[in-house]
Structures are given as structure tokens and as C-alpha cells.
Motif scaffolding. Structure first.
Motif, PDB file in Angstrom:
ATOM      1  N   ARG A   1      64.154  75.752  66.415  1.00 18.83           N
ATOM      2  CA  ARG A   1      63.823  74.540  65.682  1.00 18.83           C
ATOM      3  C   ARG A   1      64.117  73.275  66.488  1.00 18.83           C
ATOM      4  O   ARG A   1      63.516  72.244  66.252  1.00 18.83           O
ATOM      5  CB  ARG A   1      64.614  74.520  64.373  1.00 18.83           C
ATOM      6  N   ASN A   2      65.004  73.344  67.455  1.00 20.19           N
ATOM      7  CA  ASN A   2      65.385  72.143  68.199  1.00 20.19           C
ATOM      8  C   ASN A   2      64.305  71.715  69.192  1.00 20.19           C
ATOM      9  O   ASN A   2      63.286  72.375  69.337  1.00 20.19           O
ATOM     10  CB  ASN A   2      66.734  72.315  68.898  1.00 20.19           C
ATOM     11  N   SER A   3      64.551  70.626  69.873  1.00 18.46           N
ATOM     12  CA  SER A   3      63.545  70.023  70.752  1.00 18.46           C
ATOM     13  C   SER A   3      63.196  70.931  71.928  1.00 18.46           C
ATOM     14  O   SER A   3      63.930  71.850  72.272  1.00 18.46           O
ATOM     15  CB  SER A   3      64.053  68.683  71.280  1.00 18.46           C
ATOM     16  N   ALA A   4      62.071  70.622  72.563  1.00 20.65           N
ATOM     17  CA  ALA A   4      61.573  71.420  73.684  1.00 20.65           C
ATOM     18  C   ALA A   4      62.580  71.490  74.819  1.00 20.65           C
ATOM     19  O   ALA A   4      62.678  72.499  75.512  1.00 20.65           O
ATOM     20  CB  ALA A   4      60.243  70.855  74.177  1.00 20.65           C
ATOM     21  N   GLU A   5      63.346  70.437  75.026  1.00 18.08           N
ATOM     22  CA  GLU A   5      64.316  70.419  76.130  1.00 18.08           C
ATOM     23  C   GLU A   5      65.429  71.444  75.932  1.00 18.08           C
ATOM     24  O   GLU A   5      66.057  71.881  76.889  1.00 18.08           O
ATOM     25  CB  GLU A   5      64.942  69.023  76.286  1.00 18.08           C
ATOM     26  N   ASP A   6      65.689  71.804  74.678  1.00 20.89           N
ATOM     27  CA  ASP A   6      66.760  72.748  74.375  1.00 20.89           C
ATOM     28  C   ASP A   6      66.268  74.190  74.267  1.00 20.89           C
ATOM     29  O   ASP A   6      67.013  75.069  73.873  1.00 20.89           O
ATOM     30  CB  ASP A   6      67.441  72.364  73.051  1.00 20.89           C
ATOM     31  N   GLN A   7      65.013  74.446  74.614  1.00 24.59           N
ATOM     32  CA  GLN A   7      64.415  75.766  74.472  1.00 24.59           C
ATOM     33  C   GLN A   7      64.547  76.559  75.772  1.00 24.59           C
ATOM     34  O   GLN A   7      64.520  75.979  76.852  1.00 24.59           O
ATOM     35  CB  GLN A   7      62.921  75.630  74.162  1.00 24.59           C
ATOM     36  N   PRO A   8      64.636  77.882  75.682  1.00 26.19           N
ATOM     37  CA  PRO A   8      64.491  78.699  76.892  1.00 26.19           C
ATOM     38  C   PRO A   8      63.109  78.428  77.496  1.00 26.19           C
ATOM     39  O   PRO A   8      62.187  78.036  76.773  1.00 26.19           O
ATOM     40  CB  PRO A   8      64.591  80.128  76.380  1.00 26.19           C
ATOM     41  N   PRO A   9      62.934  78.659  78.801  1.00 30.14           N
ATOM     42  CA  PRO A   9      61.641  78.352  79.438  1.00 30.14           C
ATOM     43  C   PRO A   9      60.432  78.967  78.734  1.00 30.14           C
ATOM     44  O   PRO A   9      59.409  78.304  78.573  1.00 30.14           O
ATOM     45  CB  PRO A   9      61.805  78.904  80.851  1.00 30.14           C
ATOM     46  N   LEU A  10      60.513  80.218  78.315  1.00 30.19           N
ATOM     47  CA  LEU A  10      59.382  80.842  77.631  1.00 30.19           C
ATOM     48  C   LEU A  10      59.054  80.102  76.337  1.00 30.19           C
ATOM     49  O   LEU A  10      57.885  79.881  76.017  1.00 30.19           O
ATOM     50  CB  LEU A  10      59.659  82.322  77.336  1.00 30.19           C
ATOM     51  N   PHE A  11      60.063  79.690  75.601  1.00 26.73           N
ATOM     52  CA  PHE A  11      59.831  78.997  74.332  1.00 26.73           C
ATOM     53  C   PHE A  11      59.184  77.642  74.572  1.00 26.73           C
ATOM     54  O   PHE A  11      58.305  77.221  73.819  1.00 26.73           O
ATOM     55  CB  PHE A  11      61.137  78.837  73.570  1.00 26.73           C
ATOM     56  N   ALA A  12      59.603  76.942  75.621  1.00 27.20           N
ATOM     57  CA  ALA A  12      58.983  75.664  75.963  1.00 27.20           C
ATOM     58  C   ALA A  12      57.509  75.880  76.316  1.00 27.20           C
ATOM     59  O   ALA A  12      56.642  75.083  75.935  1.00 27.20           O
ATOM     60  CB  ALA A  12      59.729  74.994  77.107  1.00 27.20           C
ATOM     61  N   LYS A  13      57.201  76.981  77.019  1.00 28.64           N
ATOM     62  CA  LYS A  13      55.813  77.302  77.376  1.00 28.64           C
ATOM     63  C   LYS A  13      54.979  77.572  76.125  1.00 28.64           C
ATOM     64  O   LYS A  13      53.802  77.218  76.068  1.00 28.64           O
ATOM     65  CB  LYS A  13      55.755  78.510  78.302  1.00 28.64           C
ATOM     66  N   ILE A  14      55.558  78.204  75.127  1.00 29.41           N
ATOM     67  CA  ILE A  14      54.844  78.449  73.875  1.00 29.41           C
ATOM     68  C   ILE A  14      54.503  77.112  73.211  1.00 29.41           C
ATOM     69  O   ILE A  14      53.410  76.945  72.664  1.00 29.41           O
ATOM     70  CB  ILE A  14      55.643  79.387  72.951  1.00 29.41           C
ATOM     71  N   GLY A  15      55.410  76.149  73.297  1.00 27.15           N
ATOM     72  CA  GLY A  15      55.113  74.809  72.796  1.00 27.15           C
ATOM     73  C   GLY A  15      53.956  74.165  73.549  1.00 27.15           C
ATOM     74  O   GLY A  15      53.093  73.521  72.954  1.00 27.15           O
ATOM     75  N   GLU A  16      53.917  74.358  74.870  1.00 22.49           N
ATOM     76  CA  GLU A  16      52.807  73.841  75.680  1.00 22.49           C
ATOM     77  C   GLU A  16      51.493  74.526  75.290  1.00 22.49           C
ATOM     78  O   GLU A  16      50.436  73.879  75.226  1.00 22.49           O
ATOM     79  CB  GLU A  16      53.063  74.086  77.166  1.00 22.49           C
ATOM     80  N   LEU A  17      51.551  75.824  75.049  1.00 22.12           N
ATOM     81  CA  LEU A  17      50.361  76.562  74.643  1.00 22.12           C
ATOM     82  C   LEU A  17      49.838  76.043  73.312  1.00 22.12           C
ATOM     83  O   LEU A  17      48.627  75.822  73.143  1.00 22.12           O
ATOM     84  CB  LEU A  17      50.664  78.056  74.545  1.00 22.12           C
ATOM     85  N   TYR A  18      50.737  75.833  72.365  1.00 26.70           N
ATOM     86  CA  TYR A  18      50.337  75.277  71.071  1.00 26.70           C
ATOM     87  C   TYR A  18      49.628  73.935  71.268  1.00 26.70           C
ATOM     88  O   TYR A  18      48.564  73.703  70.698  1.00 26.70           O
ATOM     89  CB  TYR A  18      51.567  75.105  70.168  1.00 26.70           C
ATOM     90  N   ALA A  19      50.210  73.058  72.088  1.00 26.36           N
ATOM     91  CA  ALA A  19      49.617  71.736  72.324  1.00 26.36           C
ATOM     92  C   ALA A  19      48.233  71.861  72.972  1.00 26.36           C
ATOM     93  O   ALA A  19      47.299  71.133  72.603  1.00 26.36           O
ATOM     94  CB  ALA A  19      50.547  70.895  73.196  1.00 26.36           C
ATOM     95  N   ALA A  20      48.077  72.787  73.913  1.00 25.84           N
ATOM     96  CA  ALA A  20      46.786  72.980  74.581  1.00 25.84           C
ATOM     97  C   ALA A  20      45.738  73.506  73.595  1.00 25.84           C
ATOM     98  O   ALA A  20      44.590  73.034  73.596  1.00 25.84           O
ATOM     99  CB  ALA A  20      46.944  73.939  75.758  1.00 25.84           C
ATOM    100  N   ALA A  21      46.115  74.467  72.757  1.00 25.81           N
ATOM    101  CA  ALA A  21      45.179  75.021  71.767  1.00 25.81           C
ATOM    102  C   ALA A  21      44.773  73.941  70.760  1.00 25.81           C
ATOM    103  O   ALA A  21      43.592  73.786  70.443  1.00 25.81           O
ATOM    104  CB  ALA A  21      45.818  76.210  71.045  1.00 25.81           C
ATOM    105  N   ARG A  22      45.738  73.176  70.286  1.00 27.26           N
ATOM    106  CA  ARG A  22      45.465  72.096  69.322  1.00 27.26           C
ATOM    107  C   ARG A  22      44.528  71.057  69.926  1.00 27.26           C
ATOM    108  O   ARG A  22      43.573  70.621  69.283  1.00 27.26           O
ATOM    109  CB  ARG A  22      46.782  71.459  68.903  1.00 27.26           C
ATOM    110  N   LYS A  23      44.803  70.684  71.159  1.00 31.83           N
ATOM    111  CA  LYS A  23      43.980  69.681  71.853  1.00 31.83           C
ATOM    112  C   LYS A  23      42.543  70.165  71.977  1.00 31.83           C
ATOM    113  O   LYS A  23      41.594  69.413  71.755  1.00 31.83           O
ATOM    114  CB  LYS A  23      44.582  69.408  73.234  1.00 31.83           C
ATOM    115  N   GLN A  24      42.362  71.459  72.323  1.00 27.77           N
ATOM    116  CA  GLN A  24      41.014  72.005  72.476  1.00 27.77           C
ATOM    117  C   GLN A  24      40.291  72.069  71.132  1.00 27.77           C
ATOM    118  O   GLN A  24      39.139  71.639  71.014  1.00 27.77           O
ATOM    119  CB  GLN A  24      41.059  73.395  73.097  1.00 27.77           C
TER     120      GLN A  24
END
Length: 122
Positions: A81-104
Motif C-alpha cells: 500500500r505504501n509509495s513506489a519508493e518503498d516497494q521491492p523492485p518487482l513491485f515498483a515495476k508492477i506500478g510502472e506496468l499499470y501506468a503504461a497499460a492505463r496510458k495506452q
């Protein structure tokens, strides 16, 4: 939906990275799914993947799930639930994937291009 932890994290990270690149290069097409505004799915010949904002707020936590051809969940990963900076690398990447899918799905680049053209700044 239960969270599975039997996946190979390096392979899952490689998959997420490849999917982010494929999305950026428009080699895959995401679709909005479900009843909320923040669920996106991409389909492949034998499987599909879905990423969504659990709280429907576009922020962590996110869930990434992989499905077989019958729609059965093969794997599911939930970010913190915490911010992207506090996520393990894989979890931060999942956030990036979500943003890319939403943008598309929302066609953000074309909308911004149109607005910039209207402003005479294209």
C-alpha cells in the motif's frame, strides 16, 4: 483471489519489463476490463495478464495476475500500500506496468498531442 508466491521473481521481473517495453512500443494492446476504471488486461494466444489498482484509485496497491486459456489464475502478485519508493523492485515495476497499460488504454499520448496542437505547441 489468493496471493501466490511460487513464482520465480527474476523471471517475473523479466516478464514485467518485457511487457512494459511491448506496451511502450505498441506491440501489445491492453483493454479496460471489469467494473472499475482501473483494471487492464492483455491477451496472448494461450494466456492473459491483468493489472489493476486494488483500491480503484490508480495508486498502490496494485495486483498483477496471470491467467491460463480457461481464465484460471496461474499467478497473482499484490504490491504494498505504501509509495513506489518503498516497494521491492518487482513491485515498483508492477506500478510502472499499470501506468503504461492505463496510458495506452486511455490514449493519453494522442490526447496530449491534440491539446499541444490546439495550443500551437506541437
Amino acid at each position: 483471489m489468493t496471493e501466490n508466491t511460487d513464482y520465480s521473481e527474476p523471471k517475473m521481473a523479466k516478464f514485467v519489463d518485457a511487457l512494459i517495453r511491448a506496451t511502450a512500443n505498441e506491440r501489445v494492446n491492453w483493454n479496460q476490463v471489469g467494473t472499475g476504471p482501473d483494471s487492464f488486461q492483455v491477451s496472448f494466444p494461450r494466456n492473459s495478464a491483468m493489472v489493476w489498482s486494488i483500491d480503484d484509485d490508480g495508486q498502490h496497491p496494485f495486483r498483477l495476475a496471470l491467467f491460463d486459456a480457461n481464465g484460471q489464475t496461474l499467478e497473482s502478485i499484490e504490491t504494498y500500500r505504501n509509495s513506489a519508493e518503498d516497494q521491492p523492485p518487482l513491485f515498483a515495476k508492477i506500478g510502472e506496468l499499470y501506468a503504461a497499460a492505463r496510458k495506452q488504454v486511455r490514449n493519453i499520448d494522442a490526447i496530449l498531442d491534440g491539446i499541444l496542437e490546439d495550443l500551437g505547441d506541437s
